[in-house]
Motif scaffolding. Structure first.
Motif, mmCIF file in Angstrom:
data_model
loop_
_atom_site.group_PDB
_atom_site.id
_atom_site.type_symbol
_atom_site.label_atom_id
_atom_site.label_comp_id
_atom_site.label_asym_id
_atom_site.label_seq_id
_atom_site.Cartn_x
_atom_site.Cartn_y
_atom_site.Cartn_z
ATOM 1 N N UNK A 139 27.523 -25.968 63.845
ATOM 2 C CA UNK A 139 28.022 -27.332 64.029
ATOM 3 C C UNK A 139 27.344 -28.054 65.187
ATOM 4 N N UNK A 140 26.882 -27.301 66.184
ATOM 5 C CA UNK A 140 26.231 -27.948 67.325
ATOM 6 C C UNK A 140 24.971 -28.712 66.916
ATOM 7 N N UNK A 141 24.403 -28.395 65.762
ATOM 8 C CA UNK A 141 23.195 -29.097 65.322
ATOM 9 C C UNK A 141 23.484 -30.517 64.856
ATOM 10 N N UNK A 142 24.747 -30.834 64.612
ATOM 11 C CA UNK A 142 25.076 -32.176 64.106
ATOM 12 C C UNK A 142 26.194 -32.856 64.883
ATOM 13 N N UNK A 143 26.688 -32.264 65.969
ATOM 14 C CA UNK A 143 27.876 -32.788 66.629
ATOM 15 C C UNK A 143 27.640 -34.098 67.367
ATOM 16 N N UNK A 144 26.377 -34.488 67.579
ATOM 17 C CA UNK A 144 26.114 -35.781 68.224
ATOM 18 C C UNK A 144 26.356 -36.956 67.276
ATOM 19 N N UNK A 182 23.000 -42.132 65.017
ATOM 20 C CA UNK A 182 23.100 -41.976 63.567
ATOM 21 C C UNK A 182 23.621 -40.581 63.222
ATOM 22 N N UNK A 183 23.855 -40.352 61.931
ATOM 23 C CA UNK A 183 24.118 -38.987 61.482
ATOM 24 C C UNK A 183 22.870 -38.162 61.789
ATOM 25 N N UNK A 184 23.042 -37.044 62.489
ATOM 26 C CA UNK A 184 21.919 -36.197 62.871
ATOM 27 C C UNK A 184 22.110 -34.809 62.285
ATOM 28 N N UNK A 185 21.197 -34.426 61.402
ATOM 29 C CA UNK A 185 21.255 -33.119 60.745
ATOM 30 C C UNK A 185 19.945 -32.381 60.958
ATOM 31 N N UNK A 186 19.990 -31.072 60.824
ATOM 32 C CA UNK A 186 18.793 -30.239 60.915
ATOM 33 C C UNK A 186 18.693 -29.354 59.674
ATOM 34 N N UNK A 187 17.481 -29.024 59.290
ATOM 35 C CA UNK A 187 17.258 -28.119 58.170
ATOM 36 C C UNK A 187 17.119 -26.707 58.733
ATOM 37 N N UNK A 188 18.259 -26.091 59.016
ATOM 38 C CA UNK A 188 18.262 -24.855 59.790
ATOM 39 C C UNK A 188 18.362 -25.209 61.265
ATOM 40 N N UNK A 189 18.751 -24.245 62.121
ATOM 41 C CA UNK A 189 18.904 -24.524 63.555
ATOM 42 C C UNK A 189 17.546 -24.605 64.246
ATOM 43 N N UNK A 190 16.780 -25.612 63.876
ATOM 44 C CA UNK A 190 15.380 -25.720 64.299
ATOM 45 C C UNK A 190 15.186 -26.569 65.552
ATOM 46 N N UNK A 191 16.161 -27.429 65.851
ATOM 47 C CA UNK A 191 15.996 -28.364 66.956
ATOM 48 C C UNK A 191 15.306 -29.644 66.541
ATOM 49 N N UNK A 192 14.859 -29.728 65.303
ATOM 50 C CA UNK A 192 14.204 -30.935 64.789
ATOM 51 C C UNK A 192 15.157 -31.646 63.839
ATOM 52 N N UNK A 193 15.489 -32.888 64.168
ATOM 53 C CA UNK A 193 16.434 -33.621 63.337
ATOM 54 C C UNK A 193 15.736 -34.170 62.091
ATOM 55 N N UNK A 194 16.448 -34.119 60.977
ATOM 56 C CA UNK A 194 15.961 -34.688 59.728
ATOM 57 C C UNK A 194 16.260 -36.185 59.770
ATOM 58 N N UNK A 195 15.213 -36.995 59.827
ATOM 59 C CA UNK A 195 15.401 -38.444 59.930
ATOM 60 C C UNK A 195 15.287 -39.149 58.587
ATOM 61 N N UNK A 196 14.817 -38.439 57.569
ATOM 62 C CA UNK A 196 14.664 -39.047 56.248
ATOM 63 C C UNK A 196 15.021 -38.027 55.171
ATOM 64 N N UNK A 197 15.751 -38.506 54.159
ATOM 65 C CA UNK A 197 16.075 -37.678 53.005
ATOM 66 C C UNK A 197 15.301 -38.126 51.767
ATOM 67 N N UNK A 248 26.368 -22.172 82.231
ATOM 68 C CA UNK A 248 25.714 -22.067 80.931
ATOM 69 C C UNK A 248 24.800 -23.259 80.681
ATOM 70 N N UNK A 249 23.488 -23.006 80.657
ATOM 71 C CA UNK A 249 22.546 -24.008 80.206
ATOM 72 C C UNK A 249 22.394 -23.928 78.701
ATOM 73 N N UNK A 250 21.447 -24.689 78.156
ATOM 74 C CA UNK A 250 21.249 -24.711 76.707
ATOM 75 C C UNK A 250 20.957 -23.310 76.184
ATOM 76 N N UNK A 251 21.785 -22.787 75.262
ATOM 77 C CA UNK A 251 21.633 -21.399 74.811
ATOM 78 C C UNK A 251 20.766 -21.236 73.568
ATOM 79 N N UNK A 252 20.258 -22.352 73.029
ATOM 80 C CA UNK A 252 19.511 -22.290 71.772
ATOM 81 C C UNK A 252 20.366 -22.794 70.623
ATOM 82 N N UNK A 253 19.713 -23.382 69.624
ATOM 83 C CA UNK A 253 20.447 -24.018 68.536
ATOM 84 C C UNK A 253 21.223 -23.025 67.680
ATOM 85 N N UNK A 254 20.814 -21.769 67.656
ATOM 86 C CA UNK A 254 21.511 -20.798 66.811
ATOM 87 C C UNK A 254 22.596 -20.032 67.562
#
Length: 419
Positions: free
Chosen positions: A374-379, A340-355, A66-72
């Motif tokens: 959860x995989x979008x923030x597990x790092x 750092x805490x790494x979050x995404x606005x939807x399973x986009x693959x782009x991390x939100x670096x500023x709030x 299994x390679x990367x299956x996509x963020x969703x």
């Protein structure tokens, strides 16, 4: 093992020599080819390489790579074990080791050592780590095993603890007390984390028993499958990604500290720096980290007594990130050994670096992405690639230590010592 058949000519010659009174010399047994040596990693995200990037494909329970299956994709996908080419096992200097096998899995629990991970709630679709170990032993002589286990168990998980404290801070920063009633229908926890919120003494005792039982099975299995019966097992504990206190620049913003009601500018500053957490939560967090150390240390002590001939070494890494934790110095997270805490606005693959500039509804939507995917923030709050390099130096020292228990410490100049 069935007896090997001799060639017919050799057998006939032996008969002739026996009838003539001549005794034939015994044939020497063919020398067994030595298997290549291997080091193996067993355990959870702090061992698998979570946060270090360069994640490699993982074979699932059905034998499919299994390679990367996509963020969703479903979070139970085997790839999200996040086995990194930058994990500490691959960064350690291990003379004499010819191959390295990372069998750890992010989110791994003691259950997953003996059983398929997918047979429990939120487990990933991989076979038991012991079955994976047996496959390695069929082709390699296992000389070193790195184990990191106990931060996830049937009582609590590291991810749940981290989420609890971060969410309380975010709620406190973005939403005034009156808004909870006006918009959310009631109070939402927003006070700093206390020691009792993270793990009780009973839960730590249960985690120690679970971890010890799983590692007892590991020792028993190795005794059965290791080619020469000689191997060292290194028990590694955990290091906290956050300091005991934040650098002064992260104490307040726009005249507001985190003891005020609603402090969005400060919340955004700490999020960008990687440490969205109350200062008052930091000390309880270090108590929790130390208790995780007692889980690993307790398992090591119990199994050392049960298996007095086993080569078991405990390495305490709780000071391996000293001076380089998130928000410990100005310039975080770039100068930190943790993600750092790494979050995404939807399973986009782009991390939100500023709030900055986001309102409470934006923040709630971003936080909910982590809940759903959860995989979008597990790092978040794991060792980064540089952190795994530091832990690799800890492993190098533990692999050659003569003592049964050692401590890995980072000095102010970045030097790592083990002793």
């Amino acid at each position: 093992m069935p007896l090997l058949r001799r060639p017919a000519l050799t057998t006939a010659l032996a008969v002739v020599l026996a009838w003539s009174g001549v005794t034939a010399a015994a044939e020497p047994a063919p020398a067994a080819a030595a298997l290549p040596t291997a080091a193996v990693a067993i355990g959870d995200s702090f061992i698998s390489g979570e946060g270090a990037g360069a994640y490699q494909p993982v074979t699932d329970v059905n034998g499919v790579l299994q390679g990367f299956p996509g963020w969703s994709a479903p979070n139970d996908n085997a790839f999200f074990c996040h086995r990194s080419a930058n994990a500490s096992l691959h960064r350690a200097d291990l003379p004499g080791i010819q191959a390295r096998f990372n069998l750890a899995c992010s989110g791994g629990q003691p259950h997953d050592v003996l059983n398929p991970s997918g047979s429990r709630t939120k487990g990933r679709a991989v076979t038991s780590q012991l079955d994976q170990l047996r496959a390695v032993a069929a082709t390699h002589d296992i000389d070193l095993v790195l184990v990191g286990l106990g931060s996830n168990n049937s009582s609590f998980t590291f991810g749940d603890v981290a989420t609890l404290c971060a969410n309380r801070f975010i709620a406190d920063a973005w939403t005034g007390w009156w808004e909870f009633w006006a918009y959310l229908g009631g109070p939402v926890p927003q006070e700093p984390c206390a020691v009792s919120d993270l793990a009780t003494e009973a839960e730590i005792a249960s985690a120690t028993a679970e971890t010890t039982a799983a590692l007892r099975s590991l020792l028993t299995t190795l005794a059965q499958v290791d080619a020469d019966g000689r191997h060292r097992i290194v028990f590694q504990d955990y290091t906290n990604p956050l300091p005991l206190d934040l650098a002064a620049r992260y104490h307040e913003e726009d005249g507001r500290s985190d003891t005020r009601d609603k402090f969005r500018d400060l919340g955004a500053e700490r999020y960008a720096a990687g440490c969205p957490v109350h200062r008052a939560s930091l000390a309880p967090g270090h108590v929790f980290s130390a208790r995780l150390g007692t889980v690993v240390q307790g398992a090591h002590a119990a199994l050392s007594a049960e298996f007095p001939g086993a080569d078991l070494v405990y390495v305490n890494v709780q000071r391996a990130f000293d001076g380089a934790r998130l928000c410990e110095q100005d310039g975080s997270p770039a100068n930190s050994l943790a993600t750092p805490i790494r979050l995404q606005d939807g399973p986009s693959g782009t991390f939100v670096t500023s709030l900055s500039g986001k309102d409470k509804l934006d923040v709630q939507r971003i936080a909910n992405t982590c809940v759903t995917y959860f995989q979008t923030c597990q790092e978040s709050w794991h060792p980064n690639a540089a952190g795994h390099t530091a832990l690799g130096r800890c492993l190098t020292g533990a692999a050659t230590a003569t003592a049964r228990a050692v401590t890995c410490v980072r000095a102010a100049d970045g030097t790592i010592t083990v002793g």
